[in-house]
Design an enzyme around this catalytic site. Sequence first.
Site, PDB file in Angstrom:
ATOM      1  N   LYS A 271       0.827  -1.208   0.000  1.00  0.00           N
ATOM      2  CA  LYS A 271       0.000   0.000   0.000  1.00  0.00           C
ATOM      3  C   LYS A 271       0.859   1.256   0.000  1.00  0.00           C
ATOM      4  CE  LYS A 271      -4.232  -1.835   2.017  1.00  0.00           C
ATOM      5  NZ  LYS A 271      -5.024  -1.924   3.247  1.00  0.00           N
TER       6      LYS A 271
ATOM      7  N   LYS B 126      -5.923 -11.730 -10.379  1.00  0.00           N
ATOM      8  CA  LYS B 126      -7.123 -11.937  -9.574  1.00  0.00           C
ATOM      9  C   LYS B 126      -8.165 -10.876  -9.896  1.00  0.00           C
ATOM     10  CE  LYS B 126      -7.581 -12.035  -4.907  1.00  0.00           C
ATOM     11  NZ  LYS B 126      -7.117 -12.028  -3.518  1.00  0.00           N
TER      12      LYS B 126
ATOM     13  N   LYS C 163     -11.239  -4.850  -7.973  1.00  0.00           N
ATOM     14  CA  LYS C 163     -11.727  -3.513  -8.335  1.00  0.00           C
ATOM     15  C   LYS C 163     -10.612  -2.636  -8.886  1.00  0.00           C
ATOM     16  CE  LYS C 163     -13.234  -2.051  -4.531  1.00  0.00           C
ATOM     17  NZ  LYS C 163     -13.744  -2.518  -3.264  1.00  0.00           N
TER      18      LYS C 163
END
Length: 326
Positions: free
Chosen positions: A114, A195, A198
């Site tokens: 992140k 995968k 979003k």
Amino acid sequence: MTKKQTIFSAIQPSGELHIGNYLGALKNFVELQDKYDCFFFIADYHSISGEYNPKEKSKQIFDLALDFLAIGLDPQKCTIAVQSQIPEHTELAWIFNTVTPLAELQRMTQFKDKSQNQDQNINMGLLDYPVLQAADILIYKAYGVPVGQDQIQHIELTRKIARFFNNKFGETFPEPKDLITKTPKIMSLIDPTKKMSKSHGKKSCIGINDEPEMIKKKMRKAVSTTEYNEDIYSFYASLLENFGTEKNKKYFLEQFKNKDIKFSELKDALAEDISNHFKDFREKRKELEKDPEKVKNILSEGAEKARVIAKKTMREVKEKVGVIMG
Ligand code: TRP
């Protein structure tokens, strides 16, 4: 009657859920609520550590509550609540901060990922995220935490935090188990090596709340191939496996075996099967959407129920830590 064991899990309210989220979490939650004393939370405080628009947040919280209820989580059977409505979670997180070594947080893979993805906003919340997650789980002294593979490291740290606390202040928290959902990974509609997520755009996902027309449109644009391709074949096979009718499974698995897939036929059939799978969900969700007061009431009743336990744990913790004057 023996007391049921406690299960805790949470999802961040940060946009529409897709069929991968459904298979990886929601579907499992619905089954667990019959066997355990379950707490299913909307982790809004976690979700504000990423980039987000404050004007959209309350709708995202409401939408996730609709998803929980419409998919079949039953407030008579389990406790559904919004994390920020139980301030004891953040209170406990502060105490956990004082027993958690900084180095443990700095080595979390999700923190590293992140920090790379939002390098202009590496805030303390991003680093402290697993400590709040530990507080979520431990405040209810949960036995098990159903999560996806990506959260295992956080649950491992939760166990360590329980140990750190217990060693310093005396036996208080049991170490929770991760209950990994064994579901095949659902891959992206446009890139079957990634995968479904979003973060790769709406075209790569099928939303659980997508209308049949939309599902058909997205499926028609999904990857196909004229030659045999293992990734593409297994992508469609897992959709068939999870959502296909028996008849379609049989019919298309035969095509798979012969390595001669009629993609246009397969895509329309899958679109229809997926749409049907979520038909009741869409209807129930539309009904609930018309009655926001009812949904808000369920959430505040959930928070009230959860808070009784959270307060009790906090009282015990404060005593052990020594901040309550005798
Ligand atoms: N971090 C989890 C995720 O992103 C969400 C979450 C917050 C959670 N608190 C939790 C999951 C406690 C399990 C238990 O998926």
